[in-house]
Design a protein around this motif. Structure first.
Motif, PDB file in Angstrom:
ATOM      1  N   ILE A 140       0.930  -1.060   0.091  1.00  0.00           N
ATOM      2  CA  ILE A 140       0.108   0.170  -0.197  1.00  0.00           C
ATOM      3  C   ILE A 140       0.862   1.245  -0.129  1.00  0.00           C
ATOM      4  N   SER A 141       0.529   2.084  -0.760  1.00  0.00           N
ATOM      5  CA  SER A 141       1.366   3.481  -1.002  1.00  0.00           C
ATOM      6  C   SER A 141       1.380   4.217   0.389  1.00  0.00           C
ATOM      7  N   ASP A 142       2.680   4.967   0.449  1.00  0.00           N
ATOM      8  CA  ASP A 142       2.572   5.903   1.671  1.00  0.00           C
ATOM      9  C   ASP A 142       1.237   6.834   1.842  1.00  0.00           C
ATOM     10  N   LEU A 143       0.828   7.395   0.684  1.00  0.00           N
ATOM     11  CA  LEU A 143      -0.354   8.199   0.508  1.00  0.00           C
ATOM     12  C   LEU A 143      -1.476   7.355   1.047  1.00  0.00           C
ATOM     13  N   GLN A 144      -1.642   6.152   0.463  1.00  0.00           N
ATOM     14  CA  GLN A 144      -3.010   5.481   0.851  1.00  0.00           C
ATOM     15  C   GLN A 144      -2.950   5.186   2.258  1.00  0.00           C
ATOM     16  N   LEU A 145      -1.560   5.000   2.787  1.00  0.00           N
ATOM     17  CA  LEU A 145      -1.601   4.481   4.218  1.00  0.00           C
ATOM     18  C   LEU A 145      -1.931   5.731   5.061  1.00  0.00           C
ATOM     19  N   LEU A 146      -1.322   6.873   4.607  1.00  0.00           N
ATOM     20  CA  LEU A 146      -1.439   8.221   5.203  1.00  0.00           C
ATOM     21  C   LEU A 146      -2.935   8.498   5.386  1.00  0.00           C
ATOM     22  N   LEU A 147      -3.459   8.236   4.180  1.00  0.00           N
ATOM     23  CA  LEU A 147      -5.079   8.972   4.249  1.00  0.00           C
ATOM     24  C   LEU A 147      -6.270   7.534   4.499  1.00  0.00           C
ATOM     25  N   ARG A 148      -5.477   6.352   4.785  1.00  0.00           N
ATOM     26  CA  ARG A 148      -6.023   5.399   4.995  1.00  0.00           C
ATOM     27  C   ARG A 148      -7.509   5.175   3.960  1.00  0.00           C
ATOM     28  N   VAL A 149      -7.289   5.148   2.738  1.00  0.00           N
ATOM     29  CA  VAL A 149      -8.276   5.070   1.915  1.00  0.00           C
ATOM     30  C   VAL A 149      -8.270   3.736   1.042  1.00  0.00           C
ATOM     31  N   TYR A 150      -7.261   2.833   1.359  1.00  0.00           N
ATOM     32  CA  TYR A 150      -7.105   1.405   0.887  1.00  0.00           C
ATOM     33  C   TYR A 150      -8.304   0.405   1.384  1.00  0.00           C
ATOM     34  N   ARG A 151      -8.787  -0.604   0.349  1.00  0.00           N
ATOM     35  CA  ARG A 151      -9.538  -1.487   0.719  1.00  0.00           C
ATOM     36  C   ARG A 151      -9.009  -2.796   0.527  1.00  0.00           C
ATOM     37  N   ALA A 152      -9.044  -3.604   1.372  1.00  0.00           N
ATOM     38  CA  ALA A 152      -8.215  -4.732   1.103  1.00  0.00           C
ATOM     39  C   ALA A 152      -8.720  -5.649  -0.046  1.00  0.00           C
ATOM     40  N   GLU A 153      -9.865  -5.917   0.007  1.00  0.00           N
ATOM     41  CA  GLU A 153     -10.375  -6.747  -1.298  1.00  0.00           C
ATOM     42  C   GLU A 153     -11.560  -6.037  -1.693  1.00  0.00           C
ATOM     43  N   PRO A 154     -11.705  -5.182  -2.586  1.00  0.00           N
ATOM     44  CA  PRO A 154     -13.100  -4.583  -3.084  1.00  0.00           C
ATOM     45  C   PRO A 154     -14.157  -5.372  -3.545  1.00  0.00           C
ATOM     46  N   HIS A 155     -15.276  -5.390  -3.239  1.00  0.00           N
ATOM     47  CA  HIS A 155     -16.496  -6.454  -3.855  1.00  0.00           C
ATOM     48  C   HIS A 155     -16.624  -5.917  -5.270  1.00  0.00           C
ATOM     49  N   GLU A 156     -16.836  -6.617  -5.896  1.00  0.00           N
ATOM     50  CA  GLU A 156     -16.984  -6.522  -7.494  1.00  0.00           C
ATOM     51  C   GLU A 156     -17.974  -5.223  -7.900  1.00  0.00           C
ATOM     52  N   SER A 157     -19.061  -5.186  -6.866  1.00  0.00           N
ATOM     53  CA  SER A 157     -20.041  -4.304  -7.153  1.00  0.00           C
ATOM     54  C   SER A 157     -19.518  -2.750  -6.788  1.00  0.00           C
ATOM     55  N   GLU A 158     -18.313  -2.547  -6.294  1.00  0.00           N
ATOM     56  CA  GLU A 158     -17.706  -1.305  -5.966  1.00  0.00           C
ATOM     57  C   GLU A 158     -16.876  -0.932  -7.062  1.00  0.00           C
ATOM     58  N   TYR A 159     -16.810  -1.589  -8.164  1.00  0.00           N
ATOM     59  CA  TYR A 159     -15.917  -1.339  -9.369  1.00  0.00           C
ATOM     60  C   TYR A 159     -16.532  -1.354 -10.793  1.00  0.00           C
ATOM     61  N   ARG A 160     -17.653  -2.498 -10.523  1.00  0.00           N
ATOM     62  CA  ARG A 160     -18.161  -2.848 -11.740  1.00  0.00           C
ATOM     63  C   ARG A 160     -19.704  -2.185 -12.188  1.00  0.00           C
ATOM     64  N   ASN A 161     -19.690  -1.485 -13.401  1.00  0.00           N
ATOM     65  CA  ASN A 161     -20.710  -0.726 -13.608  1.00  0.00           C
ATOM     66  C   ASN A 161     -21.933  -1.463 -14.344  1.00  0.00           C
ATOM     67  N   ASP A 162     -22.877  -1.345 -13.655  1.00  0.00           N
ATOM     68  CA  ASP A 162     -24.110  -2.239 -14.508  1.00  0.00           C
ATOM     69  C   ASP A 162     -24.660  -1.436 -15.675  1.00  0.00           C
ATOM     70  N   GLU A 163     -25.904  -2.206 -16.477  1.00  0.00           N
ATOM     71  CA  GLU A 163     -25.916  -1.221 -17.508  1.00  0.00           C
ATOM     72  C   GLU A 163     -26.728   0.071 -17.282  1.00  0.00           C
ATOM     73  N   ARG A 164     -27.325   0.338 -16.127  1.00  0.00           N
ATOM     74  CA  ARG A 164     -28.097   1.811 -16.024  1.00  0.00           C
ATOM     75  C   ARG A 164     -26.972   2.523 -15.634  1.00  0.00           C
ATOM     76  N   GLU A 165     -25.646   2.183 -14.898  1.00  0.00           N
ATOM     77  CA  GLU A 165     -24.568   3.149 -14.654  1.00  0.00           C
ATOM     78  C   GLU A 165     -23.789   3.453 -16.016  1.00  0.00           C
ATOM     79  N   ILE A 166     -23.591   2.321 -16.900  1.00  0.00           N
ATOM     80  CA  ILE A 166     -23.120   2.651 -18.170  1.00  0.00           C
ATOM     81  C   ILE A 166     -24.001   3.700 -18.910  1.00  0.00           C
TER      82      ILE A 166
END
Lengths: 105, 188
Positions: B86-112
């Motif tokens: 994890i980068s220093d910046l991510q660590l500093l701001l604590r914005v990392y997520r260990a294992e994101p769920h697919e719904s957190e990055y995949r767009n469905d047809e409405r979102e597209i």
């Protein structure tokens, strides 16, 4: 939204019974969304009629509920399911026609 | 679109449209303040370049769209790259997520669909602004004396407007999405 379905077709211009069908089967939006491979917010948009689904999604919903697509979506207001199934057609509040559904039966 | 913003290890509820609109206003106020500061510091000679990185950071932390992070899912719908650490910046701001769920990055047809509409709206405005900017630059190249009445040198103005336009191009589609999406309902 009442038990019969939407009162207005929303932005999509389509009426649907998704909320009623979901309530009947006791499934949450999240569960339905996971089964349909969409975001749960999209189920809310569909239920309110604010989003017109793709043919693939409409067919998937039909398959999931074991119903023809025209039993779930209609361009005209949908009649209450109880009235349609049991023929208790006395309800004055219910919309009058649903030719799409009748054609399919 | 995600309903929560992860920042400094905290999950901030952004389901309400009013909150998202405040965030958009805040982001553009900060960008405008940075632009103004850049002008007063060195007329954007070096700070103009930094503004570009400030915009990328804002995207990464708040808006999303081009990265995994922020409220808008990545436009490309791809899973975040797996890195060893994890980068220093991510660590500093604590914005990392260990294992994101697919719904957190995949767009469905409405979102597209929404993504396409937001880009269309954004680029209509940006294209008009670009045409105006190109006209100003051509005008300046053709007859510089005609722009002598401007309170700041024309080339600096053109550079400043270009920087602002780049900032807008990198943020406007996300801002439109955040502004227009209605209140997000809880699951039920």
């Amino acid at each position: 939204m009442n038990h019969e379905g939407q009162k207005s077709p929303g932005e999509s211009g389509l009426y649907n019974r998704i909320a009623v069908l979901r309530a009947e089967r006791g499934i949450s939006r999240q569960q339905l969304a996971e089964a349909m491979d969409v975001n749960y917010q999209t189920i809310g948009f569909l239920e309110r009629g604010d989003y017109s689904p793709s043919l693939k999604l409409a067919l998937s919903l039909g398959e999931y509920f074991s119903l023809p697509v025209e039993a779930i979506f209609s361009k005209k207001p949908l009649r209450p399911l109880s009235e349609q199934v049991y023929g208790m057609g006395g309800s004055k509040a219910a919309p009058q026609s649903e030719p799409d559904m009748e054609e399919s039966e | 679109m995600n309903a929560e913003l992860v920042l400094l290890g905290r999950r901030i509820d952004m389901a309400a449209r009013s909150r998202r609109r405040w965030l958009v206003v805040l982001v553009y106020l900060v960008l405008a303040a940075l632009m103004a500061a850049g002008w007063f510091l060195d007329h954007w000679r070096e700070t103009g370049f930094l503004l570009f990185f400030a915009t990328l950071l804002i995207n990464r932390l708040f808006l999303g769209g081009y990265y995994f992070g922020g409220l808008i899912k990545p436009f490309n719908g791809k899973a975040p790259r797996r890195t060893e650490g994890i980068s220093d910046l991510q660590l500093l701001l604590r914005v990392y997520r260990a294992e994101p769920h697919e719904s957190e990055y995949r767009n469905d047809e409405r979102e597209i669909d929404q993504r396409g509409r937001a880009h269309y709206l954004a680029y209509q405005g940006l294209t008009l602004a670009l045409v105006g900017l190109a006209g100003l630059a051509n005008f300046h190249a053709y007859k510089p004396s005609l722009l002598a009445w401007l309170p700041i040198p024309a080339d600096q103005l053109i550079y400043g407007l270009t920087t602002a336009l780049v900032g807008l191009a990198l943020t406007l589609p996300q801002a439109i999405l955040l502004w227009t999406e209605p209140d997000m309902e809880a699951d039920g």
